[in-house]
Design a protein around this motif. Sequence first.
Motif, PDB file in Angstrom:
ATOM      1  N   LEU A  86      52.942  44.234  49.445  1.00 14.63           N
ATOM      2  CA  LEU A  86      51.471  44.462  48.872  1.00 14.63           C
ATOM      3  C   LEU A  86      51.596  44.557  47.269  1.00 14.63           C
ATOM      4  N   LYS A  87      50.818  43.821  46.698  1.00 17.11           N
ATOM      5  CA  LYS A  87      50.767  43.638  45.262  1.00 17.11           C
ATOM      6  C   LYS A  87      49.723  44.259  44.758  1.00 17.11           C
ATOM      7  N   PRO A  88      49.455  44.920  43.301  1.00 16.49           N
ATOM      8  CA  PRO A  88      48.409  45.351  42.899  1.00 16.49           C
ATOM      9  C   PRO A  88      47.291  44.162  42.938  1.00 16.49           C
ATOM     10  N   GLU A  89      47.602  43.115  42.684  1.00 18.19           N
ATOM     11  CA  GLU A  89      46.423  42.164  42.734  1.00 18.19           C
ATOM     12  C   GLU A  89      46.070  41.601  44.165  1.00 18.19           C
ATOM     13  N   ASP A  90      46.474  42.231  45.053  1.00 16.14           N
ATOM     14  CA  ASP A  90      46.022  42.290  46.376  1.00 16.14           C
ATOM     15  C   ASP A  90      44.725  43.272  46.524  1.00 16.14           C
ATOM     16  N   THR A  91      44.545  44.071  45.615  1.00 17.53           N
ATOM     17  CA  THR A  91      43.349  45.030  45.635  1.00 17.53           C
ATOM     18  C   THR A  91      42.152  44.249  45.528  1.00 17.53           C
ATOM     19  N   ALA A  92      41.227  44.491  46.753  1.00 15.34           N
ATOM     20  CA  ALA A  92      40.087  43.658  46.647  1.00 15.34           C
ATOM     21  C   ALA A  92      39.286  44.300  47.951  1.00 15.34           C
ATOM     22  N   VAL A  93      38.120  44.154  48.223  1.00 17.00           N
ATOM     23  CA  VAL A  93      37.545  44.107  49.690  1.00 17.00           C
ATOM     24  C   VAL A  93      37.600  43.197  50.521  1.00 17.00           C
TER      25      VAL A  93
END
Length: 126
Positions: A86-93
């Motif tokens: 996982l990467k920070p850019e995967d942060t989402a709902v």
Amino acid sequence: DVQLQASGGGLVQAGGSLRLSCAASGFNLDDYAIGWFRQAPGKEREGISSITTRDGSTYYAHSVKGRFAISSDTAKTTVYLQMNSLKPEDTAVYYCAANRRGHPRYGARPHEYDNWGQGTQVTVSS
């Protein structure tokens, strides 16, 4: 009555893993395409993966290909999204949804999905 419930989100460090679950009820999973979508603040909803359990076909967006894996349980009541590296850019709902006429050959286009579960928050810290 088609019902979907997504769960499994949380806070994880970059490089970690999470498994999301989408519990399906009220319909035969084999008759639908199930998609996973995500929406980050200020961004459009993005289709990242889909599956048809009747033939095992899958689709992955370029942004997650090789890191995420979609699957279903043998009882065909739950669809999973295993998320690795996982990467920070995967942060989402993250949301799951069902499409009676869909197939992964068409990708995962949000406007084609009729039935949506509630979202689950995934936060990846750097």
